[in-house]
Write a protein that holds these residues in place. Structure first.
Motif, PDB file in Angstrom:
ATOM      1  N   PHE A 320       0.847  -1.190   0.000  1.00 20.24           N
ATOM      2  CA  PHE A 320       0.000   0.000   0.000  1.00 20.24           C
ATOM      3  C   PHE A 320       0.882   1.239   0.000  1.00 20.24           C
ATOM      4  CE2 PHE A 320      -2.060  -3.402   2.305  1.00 20.24           C
ATOM      5  CZ  PHE A 320      -3.343  -3.426   1.779  1.00 20.24           C
ATOM      6  N   ARG A 325      -3.832   3.191  -0.412  1.00 18.73           N
ATOM      7  CA  ARG A 325      -4.226   2.676  -1.728  1.00 18.73           C
ATOM      8  C   ARG A 325      -3.395   1.438  -2.050  1.00 18.73           C
ATOM      9  NH1 ARG A 325      -2.545   3.583  -7.048  1.00 18.73           N
ATOM     10  NH2 ARG A 325      -0.939   4.996  -6.256  1.00 18.73           N
ATOM     11  N   LEU A 326      -4.078   0.396  -2.478  1.00 14.95           N
ATOM     12  CA  LEU A 326      -3.405  -0.865  -2.783  1.00 14.95           C
ATOM     13  C   LEU A 326      -2.591  -0.720  -4.058  1.00 14.95           C
ATOM     14  CD1 LEU A 326      -3.041  -3.833  -1.942  1.00 14.95           C
ATOM     15  CD2 LEU A 326      -5.023  -4.387  -3.366  1.00 14.95           C
ATOM     16  N   GLN A 344      -8.675  -5.871  -2.193  1.00 13.84           N
ATOM     17  CA  GLN A 344      -9.062  -4.840  -1.229  1.00 13.84           C
ATOM     18  C   GLN A 344     -10.393  -5.184  -0.572  1.00 13.84           C
ATOM     19  OE1 GLN A 344      -7.219  -1.705  -0.543  1.00 13.84           O
ATOM     20  NE2 GLN A 344      -8.551  -2.081   1.208  1.00 13.84           N
ATOM     21  N   ASP A 348     -11.320  -5.717   3.436  1.00 10.43           N
ATOM     22  CA  ASP A 348     -12.359  -4.893   4.067  1.00 10.43           C
ATOM     23  C   ASP A 348     -13.527  -5.717   4.607  1.00 10.43           C
ATOM     24  OD1 ASP A 348     -10.918  -2.636   3.477  1.00 10.43           O
ATOM     25  OD2 ASP A 348     -11.962  -2.257   1.585  1.00 10.43           O
TER      26      ASP A 348
END
Length: 798
Positions: A320, A325-326, A344, A348
């Motif tokens: 990240f 942000r990946l 992602q 989550d």
């Protein structure tokens, strides 16, 4: 044998110039030859009154080269090898003919002289001449040679020849652009130089089309690959080349309209300058783009190396940027998150939980990714997670900062196998410890139950014909149940004995069912069906009992998990051919095909949260294989489960009955008062309470009894020469002397001394192989049982 199709996905757009440009040239040449020359239409042959005509020789030569290119492209289509070879041969011939024609004209020009030198062309004449220019001849020779090389089977595969043909095509393009620049800058279609005199724009455009088509042939290399590829660097290179061409052309147009430029012969020089400036600009643009491309290739190679190294890791890696942000994931991460839309989304939405609190999902703020983007140093976390098959996975999360600028790297290691192995090792060690302790536990429990039982037996003898009898009977019954349960636990925790003796399978199955029924909820009914006739087998009865208990417990758990008001289990035993079949049916929830396919895998369990090990059905399968049988599990969702195990039946019908051989009538008789009168007995028992109660019970029956609590004191008694009618001894004793040693001592002084061994330990003693004969009684024994044994050894009637 056929060839692979030429046009595959994504290739049509790249091949369009290769197909369209030669076909456009063929169509142009046909228009020039048929309506133009044959029909007498001068406009079609000139395109403009001030331009030279396209000669028939030039038109035919250009059309033949275009057809050769089309045949070369067609030979790569899905054709047989023979058809492709014929097309290449035809293309080679079509390309060779105009090449020979151009070579002859070039030789004529070089040997005889140019039309300018011969007076065929007056440079000051305004009438356009109708002859092929030297530049047209040179470009025709170049493009014909390139087309012939493209049609040759081994020519295009030679990298050196391929590069030289592209260099020749580049030279031809430069010559054509110089000639065409005169038209662009307002000239009359042919320059004043000898090389470009009488070169018409129609010839130049056709040659440019054919040379451009040749540059598009695969594989793309050099500057063509840099411009024509579909990468960001190629798009940047195309923009630079367009600017490098547009700027000189705009400069030439400006100078052409400027009054300081002399009109006499200036068009050719101005066009030459424009083309040379454009060529210089294109060269610089290509060098810049090439440098950037090499830099991008090095960066790409480094990126691929990093990606390959990450993909080689067993751990799932998520990288990240500081904002969360990946950036990238490796192959293991993609496999781990394959069942969701994106990696992602898995981070989550996956329902992680602490292993200690399996019923409580991890709060959103405590999830690894949430802690990561919040700026917490998550460090290391070990969490549980249920995969799509509802199989528990143990995941170890580690987060670290890495790189410059700083990035977060979250690695996830699947430690399920290690945890399962560790869990099974812990369970095995605990089981081994229980097995080792079971002897001592049995001894202590036997002493406790023995005290109660002996007290009840003695009280029952003294309270005959009184209201207290029923209370003593209840105590005896409770002690018998406790003794049976203790013995059953010892047998379950002990090692298999290996079988070898025939036994009644139906009896073992019934006992196993009775044992499980005690722990089964009252809402679950269990029906046991066994044949009346004995079913004999040679396997280990304890192993069979464990197998039946395991299957019954599985059915019981399946019914209990449904939380239904009632459930049914059917246990049946039948004989079939030369084998015995045990079947356990339940009307529980059943299993999905995915769970059923893995049910017999070692360590697979759907009851991880309830402490399941995943080894029960593996034990059942191994038992069936060792005993020449089979195990089959059938189930479907909502239809319950059927477990059926078969194993070999015994060839003999003789059953080894471990029961007491005394007649039932004799067992039921209580000892008579004074039954042991006149008998001199020695009792060695280290448990004071049990020994005291036992001694009092035997004295109550008239025995002359001495009680000692350790081996050394008993040895002193045995060596003093006192005559004994019987020796009653525990096997495990303090003082370094066991019951077998004492029996040997007594037999040395009194060879016919009767011995009764009493013990609460399970299994055999290490010294049991070579001990004086005697009767073995297991604690807690009954007073009448001990009395009958003493009387039998002393040859007295009971």
């Amino acid at each position: 044998m056929t060839r692979e199709p030429l046009q595959q996905s994504g290739q049509i757009g790249r091949r369009f110039p290769v197909i369209a440009l030669p076909l456009a040239v063929v169509l142009t040449c046909l228009v020039v030859l048929l309506p133009g020359w044959l029909g007498g239409n001068d406009l079609l042959t000139r395109l403009h009154p001030d331009f030279p005509r396209i000669t028939p020789g030039a038109a035919i030569s250009l059309m033949m080269v275009a057809l050769a290119q089309v045949l070369a492209l067609r030979s790569e289509a899905q054709l047989s090898d023979r058809a492709a070879r014929l097309l290449r041969q035809a293309g080679t011939i079509l390309a060779a003919l105009p090449g020979c024609y151009a070579a002859l004209r070039l030789g004529f020009w070089l040997g005889v002289g140019t039309p300018v030198f011969l007076g065929e062309v007056d440079l000051h004449d305004t009438t356009p001449p109708d002859t092929m220019a030297l530049s047209t001849t040179l470009c025709l020779l170049l493009v014909a040679g390139c087309a012939a090389l493209r049609c040759m089977p081994g020519g295009w595969s030679d990298r050196v020849l391929r590069r030289r043909s592209r260099a020749a095509a580049t030279l031809g393009l430069l010559i054509c652009l110089i000639g065409l620049s005169n038209v662009l800058l307002g000239g009359n279609g042919f320059g004043t130089g000898v090389l470009f005199a009488t070169m018409g724009p129609a010839n130049g455009l056709c040659l440019v089309a054919l040379l451009t088509a040749h540059m598009h042939f695969k594989p793309l290399e050099g500057w063509t690959a840099l411009i024509l590829a579909r990468s960001s660097d190629s798009r940047r290179a195309r923009r630079l080349v367009a600017a490098a061409i547009a700027l000189p052309v705009m400069l030439g147009l400006y100078l052409r309209s400027h009054p300081v430029v002399s009109p006499n012969g200036s068009e050719f020089l101005l066009g030459l300058m424009t083309v040379l400036l454009a060529a210089l600009g294109v060269t610089v643009a290509l060098l810049i783009a090439s440098a950037r491309n090499r830099s991008a290739q090095r960066a790409g190679a480094q990126e691929r190396g990093i990606r390959d190294m990450l993909d080689a890791l067993d751990a799932a890696v998520f990288a990240f940027d500081p904002s969360g942000r990946l950036l990238r994931v490796n192959a293991a991460a993609r496999n781990l998150t394959a069942h969701v839309d994106t990696p992602q989304a898995w981070l989550d939405q996956a329902a992680f939980y602490h292993l200690e609190l399996r019923d409580d999902p991890l709060p959103a703020e405590d999830r690894p990714f949430a802690r990561l983007i919040r700026g917490d140093n998550a460090g290391e976390m070990t969490l549980g997670y249920l995969d799509p098959l509802q199989d528990e996975r143990i995941l170890h999360f580690t987060s670290r900062r890495a790189g410059s600028p700083a990035q977060w790297v979250l690695s996830v290691v699947d430690e399920t196998d290690r945890w399962k192995l560790q869990s099974q090792t812990d369970r095995t060690e605990r089981l081994d410890a229980i097995t080792q302790m079971s002897g001592g536990i049995a001894h202590e429990m036997a002493n406790i139950l023995g005290v109660v039982r002996l007290s009840a037996d003695t009280g029952l003898i003294a309270a005959q014909d009184t209201p207290l009898v029923r209370y003593f009977d209840a105590i005896q019954t409770a002690c018998d149940r406790g003794a049976e349960l203790t013995q059953r636990i010892l047998e379950l925790s002990g090692k298999p004995g290996g079988g070898g003796q025939a036994f009644d399978v139906a009896r073992v199955v019934r006992e196993a069912a009775a044992f499980v029924r005690r722990t089964t909820h009252s809402s679950i009914s269990m029906q046991v069906t066994t044949p009346d006739a004995p079913l004999t087998a040679d396997c280990d009865p304890r192993e069979l009992e464990n197998v039946v208990i395991s299957l019954l417990v599985n059915a019981q758990n399946a019914l209990a998990d449904t939380k239904r008001r009632e459930g049914h289990i059917l246990l049946s035993v039948v004989a079939r051919d030369n084998e015995i079949v045990v079947t356990v049916d339940d009307d529980g929830p059943g299993m999905t095909p995915e769970v059923l396919a893995r049910a017999e895998e070692p360590f697979f369990t759907t009851r991880q949260k309830q402490g399941g090990t995943g080894l029960g059905l593996t034990m059942v399968t191994n038992f069936a294989r060792r005993n020449h049988g089979h195990f089959k599990l059938t189930s479907s969702p909502g239809q319950g489960t059927t477990a059926r195990i078969s194993f070999a039946a015994s060839s003999t019908e003789t059953i080894e009955d471990p029961a007491d051989p005394l007649p039932e009538a004799e067992v039921a008789q209580a000892p008579k008062a004074g039954a042991l009168a006149g008998l001199k007995l020695l009792l060695i028992e280290d448990d004071p309470l049990f020994g005291e109660i036992l001694a009092e019970s035997l004295r109550h029956l008239g025995a002359d009894l001495a009680h000692v609590t350790d081996g050394r004191a008993a040895a002193s008694r045995l060596m003093d020469g006192t005559h004994l009618d019987a020796l009653i001894t525990d096997i495990v004793l303090p003082g370094g002397v066991n019951g077998f040693d004492l029996a040997r001592m007594g037999r040395r002084s009194q060879p016919d001394l009767p011995v009764i061994y009493i013990s609460g330990y399970a299994g055999s003693h290490p010294d049991d192989a070579d001990h004086p004969p005697g009767i073995h009684l297991r604690k807690p024994m009954k007073v009448d049982e001990l009395t009958r044994s003493i009387l039998r050894l002393c040859r007295r009637p009971g």
